[in-house]
Design an enzyme around this catalytic site. Structure first.
Site, short mmCIF file in Angstrom:
data_model
loop_
_atom_site.label_atom_id
_atom_site.label_comp_id
_atom_site.label_asym_id
_atom_site.label_seq_id
_atom_site.Cartn_x
_atom_site.Cartn_y
_atom_site.Cartn_z
CB SER A 1 2.33 10.64 55.50
OG SER A 1 1.29 9.69 55.41
CG HIS B 1 4.98 8.75 58.30
ND1 HIS B 1 5.46 8.69 59.59
CD2 HIS B 1 3.64 8.56 58.40
CE1 HIS B 1 4.45 8.48 60.43
NE2 HIS B 1 3.34 8.39 59.72
CG ASP C 1 0.52 6.75 57.90
OD1 ASP C 1 0.89 6.86 59.09
OD2 ASP C 1 0.54 7.68 57.09
CG MET D 1 -3.81 2.73 59.05
SD MET D 1 -5.00 3.95 58.47
CE MET D 1 -3.97 5.41 58.39
CG HIS E 1 2.36 5.76 62.24
ND1 HIS E 1 1.61 6.90 62.06
CD2 HIS E 1 2.08 5.35 63.51
CE1 HIS E 1 0.92 7.15 63.15
NE2 HIS E 1 1.18 6.22 64.05
CG MET F 1 -1.52 4.08 63.24
SD MET F 1 -2.11 5.36 62.13
CE MET F 1 -1.03 5.11 60.74
CG MET G 1 -0.71 10.05 66.77
SD MET G 1 0.01 9.95 65.12
CE MET G 1 -1.38 10.37 64.07
N GLY H 1 -5.71 7.37 61.76
CA GLY H 1 -6.63 6.59 60.94
C GLY H 1 -6.85 7.16 59.54
CG PHE H 2 -9.50 8.47 58.36
CD1 PHE H 2 -9.97 7.65 57.34
CD2 PHE H 2 -9.94 8.23 59.66
CE1 PHE H 2 -10.87 6.63 57.60
CE2 PHE H 2 -10.83 7.20 59.93
CZ PHE H 2 -11.30 6.39 58.91
N GLY H 3 -5.93 10.48 56.54
CA GLY H 3 -5.23 11.70 56.15
C GLY H 3 -6.23 12.83 56.07
CG ASP I 1 1.41 11.36 61.57
OD1 ASP I 1 0.94 11.96 60.59
OD2 ASP I 1 1.45 10.11 61.67
N GLY I 2 -0.15 14.63 61.50
CA GLY I 2 -1.57 14.90 61.34
C GLY I 2 -1.89 16.38 61.19
N GLY I 3 -2.42 16.74 60.04
CA GLY I 3 -2.83 18.12 59.82
C GLY I 3 -1.69 19.11 59.71
N GLY J 1 1.12 14.50 54.87
CA GLY J 1 0.60 13.67 53.79
C GLY J 1 -0.10 14.53 52.75
CB SER J 2 -3.55 15.85 52.59
OG SER J 2 -3.56 16.37 53.88
C1 DX5 Z 1 -2.95 9.45 60.11
C2 DX5 Z 1 -1.57 9.10 59.66
C3 DX5 Z 1 -0.84 10.23 59.05
C4 DX5 Z 1 -1.51 10.81 57.84
C5 DX5 Z 1 -1.31 12.29 57.91
O1 DX5 Z 1 -3.44 8.47 60.92
O2 DX5 Z 1 -0.81 8.61 60.74
O3 DX5 Z 1 0.50 9.91 58.81
O4 DX5 Z 1 -1.02 10.34 56.62
O5 DX5 Z 1 -2.02 12.88 56.90
P1 DX5 Z 1 -2.21 14.44 56.79
O6 DX5 Z 1 -0.84 15.04 56.71
O7 DX5 Z 1 -3.00 14.62 55.55
O8 DX5 Z 1 -2.95 14.89 58.02
ZN ZN Z 2 1.33 8.38 60.38
#
Ligand code: DX5
Ligand code: ZN
Length: 259
Positions: free
Chosen positions: A10, A35, A37, A39, A68, A70, A139, A144-146, A177-179, A199-200
């Protein structure tokens, strides 16, 4: 279920000053898709990127670009993202009163389509739409956030969605997706996810993109070895004879009874 686990970096956590280069590195390192994102500050409390990023990325990578969405009204932007040559759309169940229509529109644009659900949304809402999609997105954080913490209570839901897919739509991808990182990836794969967004964990400055991807893959693979090891161990330590042995014992008893 497919045994092949796909990685979808991501770019929300990428360094936007070097976006093309970083996506190139992810491609080199064997990423399966990118991916993106999107928003709008309404559907989620954050704004991110839009069509121009997709158009630029299309010029530097051959990887599928999955968008994605959002945003509150994904339908309004499907044409523009299609013109920018994206490959697939992930739209949310939440806030869409005409999800079936949105899904059909995406299909009519010739794009792959996925439906996503937030952590508080039950798997059962997918029951009437899963037949129409190529992908389900669960999810594992609130969107909303990485860099948020993985929500462990989503794991049983991933398992339920896997069962639903196997029953109603075999072959459909199950993405999370997420964490997702080297610690959580084995957990989600265990319950049936086959596409991992990260992502991170991939675009951190701590190590190269390739090393980070390898770390996640390695964690998933060693989970397999661990499982095999565990089965072997269980067989060795089990008091119940193996099936072959049990049949042997049964035949011997039978022969003894016949005299
Ligand atoms: C969050 C996004 C994710 C985000 C994941 O709303 O949909 O795609 O980039 O980031 P990480 O992998 O850092 O949780
Ligand atoms: Zn995403």
């Amino acid at each position: 279920m497919s045994n092949v686990i796909k990685l979808a970096p991501s770019i929300l956590s990428a360094d936007f000053a070097h976006l093309g280069k970083q996506v190139g590195e992810a491609e080199q390192a064997g990423a399966d898709r990118i991916h993106v994102d999107v928003m709008d500050g309404h559907f989620v409390p954050n704004i991110s990127m839009g069509v121009p990023i997709v158009a630029s990325l299309r010029r530097v990578t051959r990887l599928p670009l999955e968008i994605h969405m959002m945003i509150s009204d994904p339908d309004f932007f499907l044409d523009e993202f299609t013109e920018a040559r994206s490959d697939s759309f992930l739209v949310h169940w939440e806030g869409n009163n005409n999800l079936h229509r949105t899904v059909q529109r995406i299909k009519s644009l010739g794009k792959r389509v996925g439906v996503g659900i937030n952590p508080a949304t039950p798997a059962v809402v997918l029951e009437e739409i899963v037949q129409d999609v190529d992908q389900v997105l669960v999810m594992t954080v609130n969107p909303g956030f990485g860099q948020q913490h993985f929500i462990h209570s989503t794991l049983p839901k991933v398992r339920r969605v896997r069962q639903m897919i196997d029953e109603l739509r075999p072959g459909c991808d199950l993405e999370v997706d997420g964490g997702i990182d080297a610690t959580t990836a084995p957990l989600v794969v265990d319950v049936g996810a086959n596409v991992l967004v990260a992502g991170s964990a991939i675009f951190s400055a701590k190590e190269s993109i390739a090393a980070a991807m390898e770390r996640i893959r390695g964690a998933v693979e060693s989970r397999n070895t661990h499982h095999e090891g565990r089965e072997e161990h269980e067989e060795k330590t089990s008091f119940r004879p193996k099936r072959g042995k049990r049949i042997g014992i049964f035949l011997r008893v039978l022969r003894a009874l016949r005299g």
